[in-house]
Design an enzyme around this catalytic site. Structure first.
Site, PDB file in Angstrom:
ATOM      1  N   ASP A  10       1.414 -11.376   7.097  1.00  0.00           N
ATOM      2  CA  ASP A  10       2.006 -10.601   5.991  1.00  0.00           C
ATOM      3  C   ASP A  10       3.393 -10.093   6.359  1.00  0.00           C
ATOM      4  OD1 ASP A  10       0.065  -9.141   7.725  1.00  0.00           O
ATOM      5  OD2 ASP A  10       0.981  -7.378   6.827  1.00  0.00           O
ATOM      6  N   ASN A  11       3.783 -10.231   7.605  1.00  0.00           N
ATOM      7  CA  ASN A  11       5.117  -9.826   8.026  1.00  0.00           C
ATOM      8  C   ASN A  11       5.987 -11.039   8.335  1.00  0.00           C
ATOM      9  OD1 ASN A  11       4.468  -7.131   7.769  1.00  0.00           O
ATOM     10  ND2 ASN A  11       3.917  -6.873   9.916  1.00  0.00           N
ATOM     11  N   GLY A  42       0.810  -1.216   0.000  1.00  0.00           N
ATOM     12  CA  GLY A  42       0.000   0.000   0.000  1.00  0.00           C
ATOM     13  C   GLY A  42       0.840   1.261   0.000  1.00  0.00           C
ATOM     14  N   LYS A  83       9.969   1.683   0.486  1.00  0.00           N
ATOM     15  CA  LYS A  83       8.848   1.766   1.427  1.00  0.00           C
ATOM     16  C   LYS A  83       8.580   3.242   1.712  1.00  0.00           C
ATOM     17  CE  LYS A  83       7.691  -0.348   5.904  1.00  0.00           C
ATOM     18  NZ  LYS A  83       8.199  -1.389   6.814  1.00  0.00           N
ATOM     19  N   ASP A 110      -2.111   6.956   3.016  1.00  0.00           N
ATOM     20  CA  ASP A 110      -1.557   7.999   2.134  1.00  0.00           C
ATOM     21  C   ASP A 110      -0.352   7.506   1.336  1.00  0.00           C
ATOM     22  OD1 ASP A 110       0.382   7.832   4.074  1.00  0.00           O
ATOM     23  OD2 ASP A 110       0.108   9.853   4.859  1.00  0.00           O
ATOM     24  N   GLY A 111       0.059   6.263   1.582  1.00  0.00           N
ATOM     25  CA  GLY A 111       1.170   5.702   0.809  1.00  0.00           C
ATOM     26  C   GLY A 111       2.536   6.211   1.224  1.00  0.00           C
ATOM     27  N   ARG A 166      15.050  -0.809   0.835  1.00  0.00           N
ATOM     28  CA  ARG A 166      15.525  -1.975   1.570  1.00  0.00           C
ATOM     29  C   ARG A 166      15.778  -3.131   0.619  1.00  0.00           C
ATOM     30  NH1 ARG A 166      10.212  -3.833   5.020  1.00  0.00           N
ATOM     31  NH2 ARG A 166       9.059  -4.706   3.288  1.00  0.00           N
ATOM     32  N   ARG A 216       5.851 -13.601   1.252  1.00  0.00           N
ATOM     33  CA  ARG A 216       5.378 -13.698   2.640  1.00  0.00           C
ATOM     34  C   ARG A 216       4.381 -14.836   2.753  1.00  0.00           C
ATOM     35  NH1 ARG A 216       5.227  -7.816   3.851  1.00  0.00           N
ATOM     36  NH2 ARG A 216       6.258  -6.850   2.094  1.00  0.00           N
TER      37      ARG A 216
HETATM   38  P1  AMP Z   1       2.653  -2.921   7.936  1.00  0.00           P
HETATM   39  O1  AMP Z   1       1.961  -2.639   9.230  1.00  0.00           O
HETATM   40  O2  AMP Z   1       3.690  -1.895   7.579  1.00  0.00           O
HETATM   41  O3  AMP Z   1       3.157  -4.320   7.833  1.00  0.00           O
HETATM   42  O4  AMP Z   1       1.534  -2.733   6.820  1.00  0.00           O
HETATM   43  C1  AMP Z   1       0.353  -3.479   6.761  1.00  0.00           C
HETATM   44  C2  AMP Z   1      -0.417  -3.090   5.527  1.00  0.00           C
HETATM   45  O5  AMP Z   1      -0.847  -1.715   5.608  1.00  0.00           O
HETATM   46  C3  AMP Z   1       0.348  -3.197   4.235  1.00  0.00           C
HETATM   47  O6  AMP Z   1      -0.564  -3.580   3.242  1.00  0.00           O
HETATM   48  C4  AMP Z   1       0.835  -1.794   4.023  1.00  0.00           C
HETATM   49  O7  AMP Z   1       1.144  -1.533   2.671  1.00  0.00           O
HETATM   50  C5  AMP Z   1      -0.347  -0.983   4.498  1.00  0.00           C
HETATM   51  N1  AMP Z   1       0.026   0.368   4.920  1.00  0.00           N
HETATM   52  C6  AMP Z   1       0.680   0.718   6.056  1.00  0.00           C
HETATM   53  N2  AMP Z   1       0.854   2.062   6.101  1.00  0.00           N
HETATM   54  C7  AMP Z   1       0.304   2.582   4.989  1.00  0.00           C
HETATM   55  C8  AMP Z   1       0.161   3.913   4.458  1.00  0.00           C
HETATM   56  N3  AMP Z   1       0.625   4.978   5.099  1.00  0.00           N
HETATM   57  N4  AMP Z   1      -0.470   4.031   3.269  1.00  0.00           N
HETATM   58  C9  AMP Z   1      -0.942   2.973   2.616  1.00  0.00           C
HETATM   59  N5  AMP Z   1      -0.839   1.709   3.053  1.00  0.00           N
HETATM   60  C10 AMP Z   1      -0.232   1.501   4.225  1.00  0.00           C
HETATM   61 MG    MG Z   2       4.228  -5.348   6.600  1.00  0.00          MG
END
Ligand code: AMP
Ligand code: MG
Length: 492
Positions: free
Chosen positions: A252-253, A91, A112, A124-125, A176, A183
Site C-alpha cells: 500500500d506504500n 484511514g 493526511k 483516531d484518524g 501533500r 498504489r
Molecule cells: P501507513 O502506515 O501510514 O502507510 O498506514 C497504513 C494504514 O493504516 C492506512 O490504511 C492508514 O490510513 C491507516 N492508519 C495509520 N494511522 C492511522 C490513524 N491514526 N488512524 C486511522 N488510520 C490510520
Molecule cells: Mg501508507
C-alpha cells in the site's frame, strides 16, 4: 485580498465511483499554518498568497472544504510486512481533489491527518506534528535530491492535543501533492474482491494518467506491469544511491506512478551498512537498506497477480507465464538503473565491464570501515582530481581504500570523459547535505516544543543539497558519536 480558491478537476471522483467513499475532514479548534510551500503552490497554478493564510490553513487542515473540492477516502488493500489486509484505505487521509499544474500535469492534493473515515478501523484518524514535519522535510529533500516523490504543500497544526505513545502531542495535518495516489494496494483491493471489471477500469485509469503511450493497445495491461517495473527499478536505484531506507515498503506504500510515498519510519544511513534498519516495528529487517530491491520485486509480483485476468482472461497459465517474464526482468532493470547511477557518482562517462565490480569494491571497503556513505561519495570528486586525502580521512585504516583509489585512478585514466567537467558533474549527483537522522530528530523535537527555527533552517538547507555553502558545515557531518543506534516510528 483574493479568495482561497483551488481550480479542481476531479477525475478520480468523477470516473471511479465505487473506488472510494465521499467524505469530509474533521472540524478542528484552531487551524494554523506552520509551513507553506509557496513555490510548489505556484507550480500547481494556485494562488499562493491567498492560500498562505488562515483560510488556507483551514482548507489544509481539512476543516473547511474549498469550493469545487470533492473530498474522498480512497479504498485500498495491502500486504503489510508480508501479511495481506484486504481492506486498509485512507484511514486518516482524504483526497481533496486534482489540479492541472503549470506544466499541464495532473496532481493530487491530499490531506493526511484529517480525521476518521470509514477506513479508520481502530485508529483516531489523526496525525501529530513530528511525523508531519518529518514527511515535509524528507519529502522535499528527496525532491531536491532528484528523486521522484510526493511533495509537501503545507503543514498545519489543528489546535488539538493528540494522545500518542509518549504522551500528548500537537495535532497536525500534512497537505501533500502526488502525481496520483494509485498504489499496488489499490489494485489488490479489487483483485481480492474478484471485481475484474473494476480492475480493468482502474488499470485503464492508471494507464491514461501515468502511461498514456499504452492507452488503447492490445497488450496494455502487461505493458502497464512492465512500465511500473521500470519506474520502480529506477526509483529504488535512486534510493540506494542516496542511502535512503524507506522503512515500510508495504504494497500500500508502493505507487503505480513510481514516486516515493509515505515517509513514516524512513531514514538515511550514515555508515554504509546493507543490513541497516531503523524502524521500530521492523524486527526481522524485512525492509533493511540492502533488501529494498528484492522487496520491490516482491511487491511487483503482487501487482502482477492482480492483473492476470486482464492479461489473458481465457488462459491463466499463459497469463502467469507472461506476467512472470515481466517480473523476472526486474533484477536486470534495477541493475541497469543502478549501474547508470553508479557511473554518474564515480564520474565515469564511458562504460567498462568492470565498473560494477569497482563500485561494489568501494562499498565493501566502506562496509568494513563503517565509513560515512554520503561523505565518501562526495569526497570522490576531489579524489578523481588526484586529491585522495579527503576520502582517506573518512577511513580509520587506509590500506583498503588506498588500493581502491589506485584502481579508481587507473579506471579514470581510461575514461573518455573530460577531467575538467568531471568534478562538477559528480558534485551534482553526490550530495553534501542530506536529511541526517540526528538533524531531523533535533528539528522535530524543537518543533514539538514550539521552536520551529531548526526545522525551517533544515528545510532551507536541504532545498539545495549539492552546493557547499559557508556556515553550513554542521549539516554536512555524519552522526555525532553518542547519537547511538537510531530508531524511527511509524508516522502516527
Ligand atoms: P501507513 O502506515 O501510514 O502507510 O498506514 C497504513 C494504514 O493504516 C492506512 O490504511 C492508514 O490510513 C491507516 N492508519 C495509520 N494511522 C492511522 C490513524 N491514526 N488512524 C486511522 N488510520 C490510520
Ligand atoms: Mg501508507
Amino acid at each position: 485580498m483574493s479568495i482561497a480558491r483551488i481550480p479542481f478537476d476531479n477525475t478520480y471522483a468523477r470516473e471511479l465511483e465505487g473506488f472510494y467513499v465521499p467524505w469530509k475532514g474533521a472540524e478542528v479548534p484552531a487551524p494554523k499554518m506552520i509551513r507553506f510551500n509557496g513555490a510548489l503552490a505556484e507550480e500547481l497554478g494556485l494562488d499562493a498568497a491567498a492560500l498562505a493564510t488562515e483560510a488556507g490553513a483551514a482548507i489544509f487542515a481539512g476543516h473547511t472544504a474549498p469550493e469545487g473540492a470533492s473530498p474522498l477516502a480512497m479504498a485500498y488493500a495491502g500486504h503489510q510486512f508480508g501479511g495481506f489486509s484486504p481492506q486498509l484505505g485512507d484511514g486518516r487521509a482524504l483526497l481533496l481533489g486534482e489540479v492541472i499544474d503549470t506544466k499541464g500535469e495532473r496532481r493530487d492534493i491530499h490531506l493526511k491527518g484529517s480525521g476518521r473515515t470509514p477506513f479508520s478501523r481502530g485508529g483516531d484518524g489523526k496525525a501529530v506534528l513530528g511525523p508531519v514535519l518529518r514527511e515535509y522535510v524528507i519529502g522535499e529533500a528527496m525532491h531536491a535530491l532528484g528523486v521522484p516523490t510526493t511533495r509537501a504543500l503545507a503543514a498545519v497544526t489543528t489546535g488539538e492535543r493528540i494522545l500518542r505513545q509518549d504522551g500528548p502531542a500537537p495535532g497536525a495535518v500534512l497537505a501533500r501533492v502526488a502525481s496520483s495516489h494509485l498504489r499496488v494496494g489499490t489494485f489488490q483491493y479489487f483483485a481480492a474482491r474478484g471485481e475484474t471489471e473494476r480492475l480493468r477500469q482502474l488499470a485503464d485509469y492508471a494507464i491514461a494518467r501515468h502511461y498514456p503511450e499504452l492507452a488503447g493497445q492490445d497488450g496494455r495491461y502487461l505493458g502497464l506491469l512492465g512500465a511500473v517495473r521500470d519506474r520502480q527499478a529506477a526509483l529504488i536505484a535512486a534510493w540506494m544511491h542516496l542511502g535512503f531506507v524507506h522503512g515500510v515498503m508495504n504494497t500500500d506504500n508502493m505507487t503505480i506512478s513510481g514516486e516515493t510515498i509515505d515517509y513514516g519510519p524512513c531514514a538515511f544511513i550514515d555508515a554504509y551498512d546493507p543490513a541497516a534498519v531503523f524502524s521500530s516495528i521492523d524486527a526481522q529487517g524485512r525492509y533493511a537498506y540492502g533488501n529494498q530491491p528484492q522487496i520491490a520485486q516482491w511487491n511487483l509480483a503482487r501487482l502482477a497477480e492482480t492483473l492476470l485476468d486482464l492479461i489473458n482472461p481465457d488462459d491463466s497459465d499463459d497469463a502467469v507465464r507472461q506476467a512472470s517474464e515481466v517480473i523476472n526482468l526486474f533484477p536486470l532493470a534495477y541493475e541497469r538503473a543502478w549501474l547508470k547511477g553508479l557511473r554518474l557518482k564515480l564520474g565515469l562517462a564511458g562504460e567498462e565491464e568492470g565498473d560494477r565490480e569497482l563500485g561494489e569494491a568501494l562499498l565493501a571497503v566502506m562496509e568494513t570501515g563503517a565509513a560515512d556513505f554520503t561523505r565518501v561519495f562526495r569526497s570522490l570528486s576531489k579524489a578523481a582530481a588526484g586529491e585522495g586525502d579527503a576520502t582517506r580521512a573518512l577511513f580509520g585504516e587506509t590500506a583498503q581504500i588506498d588500493a581502491w583509489l589506485a584502481a579508481y585512478q587507473a579506471r579514470l585514466a581510461r575514461d573518455p570523459g573530460s577531467a575538467a567537467e568531471r568534478a562538477a558533474a559528480m558534485d551534482r549527483v553526490n550530495p553534501v547535505y542530506i536529511p541526517r537522522n540526528h538533524m531531523v530528530e533535533a528539528a522535530l523535537q524543537s518543533a514539538t516544543r514550539g521552536d520551529l527555527a531548526p526545522f525551517e533552517r533544515l528545510v532551507d538547507v536541504l532545498a539545495d543539497p549539492f552546493t557547499v555553502r559557508a556556515g553550513l558545515e554542521v549539516f554536512a557531518l555524519g552522526a555525532p558519536t553518542g547519537f547511538g543506534p537510531y530508531t524511527t516510528f511509524c508516522g502516527t
